[in-house]
Design a protein around this motif. Sequence first.
Motif, PDB file in Angstrom:
ATOM      1  N   ILE A 153       0.857  -1.186   0.000  1.00 21.25           N
ATOM      2  CA  ILE A 153       0.000   0.000   0.000  1.00 21.25           C
ATOM      3  C   ILE A 153       0.890   1.232   0.000  1.00 21.25           C
ATOM      4  CG2 ILE A 153      -1.777   1.301   1.223  1.00 21.25           C
ATOM      5  CD1 ILE A 153      -2.569  -1.291   2.622  1.00 21.25           C
ATOM      6  N   THR A 154       0.652   2.104  -0.972  1.00 20.57           N
ATOM      7  CA  THR A 154       1.360   3.381  -1.019  1.00 20.57           C
ATOM      8  C   THR A 154       0.340   4.482  -1.228  1.00 20.57           C
ATOM      9  OG1 THR A 154       1.741   3.177  -3.402  1.00 20.57           O
ATOM     10  CG2 THR A 154       3.503   2.413  -1.939  1.00 20.57           C
ATOM     11  N   SER A 155       0.667   5.653  -0.755  1.00 18.06           N
ATOM     12  CA  SER A 155      -0.189   6.818  -0.972  1.00 18.06           C
ATOM     13  C   SER A 155       0.699   8.034  -1.183  1.00 18.06           C
ATOM     14  CB  SER A 155      -1.145   7.032   0.201  1.00 18.06           C
ATOM     15  OG  SER A 155      -0.433   7.219   1.403  1.00 18.06           O
ATOM     16  N   TYR A 156       0.154   9.001  -1.911  1.00 19.02           N
ATOM     17  CA  TYR A 156       0.921  10.185  -2.281  1.00 19.02           C
ATOM     18  C   TYR A 156       0.060  11.433  -2.165  1.00 19.02           C
ATOM     19  CZ  TYR A 156       4.073   6.765  -4.366  1.00 19.02           C
ATOM     20  OH  TYR A 156       4.924   5.718  -4.561  1.00 19.02           O
ATOM     21  N   ALA A 157       0.719  12.535  -1.882  1.00 15.49           N
ATOM     22  CA  ALA A 157       0.052  13.823  -1.982  1.00 15.49           C
ATOM     23  C   ALA A 157      -0.227  14.096  -3.462  1.00 15.49           C
ATOM     24  CB  ALA A 157       0.941  14.917  -1.410  1.00 15.49           C
ATOM     25  N   ASP A 158      -1.311  14.791  -3.723  1.00 15.35           N
ATOM     26  CA  ASP A 158      -1.665  15.092  -5.112  1.00 15.35           C
ATOM     27  C   ASP A 158      -0.543  15.852  -5.820  1.00 15.35           C
ATOM     28  OD1 ASP A 158      -5.220  15.675  -4.506  1.00 15.35           O
ATOM     29  OD2 ASP A 158      -4.092  13.836  -4.874  1.00 15.35           O
ATOM     30  N   SER A 159       0.164  16.672  -5.080  1.00 16.34           N
ATOM     31  CA  SER A 159       1.189  17.526  -5.673  1.00 16.34           C
ATOM     32  C   SER A 159       2.397  16.743  -6.191  1.00 16.34           C
ATOM     33  CB  SER A 159       1.657  18.576  -4.661  1.00 16.34           C
ATOM     34  OG  SER A 159       2.174  17.949  -3.507  1.00 16.34           O
ATOM     35  N   VAL A 160       2.559  15.496  -5.737  1.00 18.30           N
ATOM     36  CA  VAL A 160       3.723  14.713  -6.155  1.00 18.30           C
ATOM     37  C   VAL A 160       3.331  13.450  -6.913  1.00 18.30           C
ATOM     38  CG1 VAL A 160       4.993  15.583  -4.153  1.00 18.30           C
ATOM     39  CG2 VAL A 160       3.957  13.301  -4.063  1.00 18.30           C
ATOM     40  N   LYS A 161       2.056  13.174  -6.984  1.00 18.43           N
ATOM     41  CA  LYS A 161       1.588  11.954  -7.626  1.00 18.43           C
ATOM     42  C   LYS A 161       2.059  11.913  -9.081  1.00 18.43           C
ATOM     43  CE  LYS A 161      -2.247  10.849  -5.845  1.00 18.43           C
ATOM     44  NZ  LYS A 161      -3.687  10.789  -5.482  1.00 18.43           N
ATOM     45  N   GLY A 162       2.614  10.774  -9.473  1.00 19.91           N
ATOM     46  CA  GLY A 162       3.125  10.620 -10.826  1.00 19.91           C
ATOM     47  C   GLY A 162       4.567  11.057 -10.991  1.00 19.91           C
ATOM     48  N   ARG A 163       5.100  11.754  -9.999  1.00 17.86           N
ATOM     49  CA  ARG A 163       6.502  12.208 -10.069  1.00 17.86           C
ATOM     50  C   ARG A 163       7.375  11.533  -9.015  1.00 17.86           C
ATOM     51  NH1 ARG A 163       7.725  17.341  -8.899  1.00 17.86           N
ATOM     52  NH2 ARG A 163       5.951  17.660  -7.496  1.00 17.86           N
ATOM     53  N   PHE A 164       6.814  11.260  -7.847  1.00 19.78           N
ATOM     54  CA  PHE A 164       7.569  10.674  -6.736  1.00 19.78           C
ATOM     55  C   PHE A 164       7.131   9.226  -6.537  1.00 19.78           C
ATOM     56  CE2 PHE A 164       8.418  14.794  -4.078  1.00 19.78           C
ATOM     57  CZ  PHE A 164       8.935  15.403  -5.218  1.00 19.78           C
ATOM     58  N   THR A 165       8.077   8.407  -6.083  1.00 17.75           N
ATOM     59  CA  THR A 165       7.791   7.009  -5.767  1.00 17.75           C
ATOM     60  C   THR A 165       8.433   6.645  -4.440  1.00 17.75           C
ATOM     61  OG1 THR A 165       7.752   6.424  -8.124  1.00 17.75           O
ATOM     62  CG2 THR A 165       7.959   4.625  -6.545  1.00 17.75           C
ATOM     63  N   ILE A 166       7.617   6.116  -3.534  1.00 17.43           N
ATOM     64  CA  ILE A 166       8.135   5.655  -2.246  1.00 17.43           C
ATOM     65  C   ILE A 166       8.300   4.141  -2.308  1.00 17.43           C
ATOM     66  CG2 ILE A 166       5.833   5.400  -1.209  1.00 17.43           C
ATOM     67  CD1 ILE A 166       7.077   6.366   1.454  1.00 17.43           C
ATOM     68  N   SER A 167       9.362   3.657  -1.694  1.00 22.65           N
ATOM     69  CA  SER A 167       9.597   2.220  -1.628  1.00 22.65           C
ATOM     70  C   SER A 167      10.379   1.912  -0.366  1.00 22.65           C
ATOM     71  CB  SER A 167      10.364   1.737  -2.867  1.00 22.65           C
ATOM     72  OG  SER A 167      11.640   2.351  -2.940  1.00 22.65           O
ATOM     73  N   ARG A 168      10.434   0.630  -0.025  1.00 18.05           N
ATOM     74  CA  ARG A 168      11.183   0.246   1.165  1.00 18.05           C
ATOM     75  C   ARG A 168      11.857  -1.081   0.945  1.00 18.05           C
ATOM     76  NH1 ARG A 168       6.970   0.076   5.916  1.00 18.05           N
ATOM     77  NH2 ARG A 168       8.759  -0.716   7.103  1.00 18.05           N
ATOM     78  N   ASP A 169      12.977  -1.253   1.624  1.00 19.28           N
ATOM     79  CA  ASP A 169      13.718  -2.509   1.625  1.00 19.28           C
ATOM     80  C   ASP A 169      13.862  -2.918   3.079  1.00 19.28           C
ATOM     81  OD1 ASP A 169      15.582  -4.555   1.580  1.00 19.28           O
ATOM     82  OD2 ASP A 169      16.758  -3.677  -0.005  1.00 19.28           O
TER      83      ASP A 169
END
Length: 126
Positions: free
Chosen positions: A57-73
């Motif tokens: 599950i990931t979520s983004y602010a509208d201002s960064v959606k499509g430009r930023f990607t969150i991930s974790r290891d």
Amino acid sequence: QVQLVESGGRLVQAGGSLRLSCAASGRTFSSQVMGWFRQAPGNEREFVAAVSWRGGITSYADSVKGRFTISRDNAKNTVYLQMNSLKPEDTAVYYCAASRSGYSGQSGYPQGYDYWGQGTQVTVSS
């Protein structure tokens, strides 16, 4: 207790890319929601992105959606924020945050998090 250390912030030109990292230590990392927030001078701290402990599950602010990607290891106890197509309005101190709780409606708000890093400065020049 969880300690969070951000890195990767720097000066970059508009249209460029950066990857921020947040290294966690102390407690079991994989049981927590991780988030990124940012704060520009004179503004309140605002939500950027969040990821559940398995990354499903990931979520983004509208201002960064499509430009930023969150991930974790989880094996490396690290969460990342890949930032592309950066704009001057992305300039801010970026903070990593960890929650003891599972993913919820609070994951998009600062009060939903229990631990914070010291922040890393991102400056985007026009």
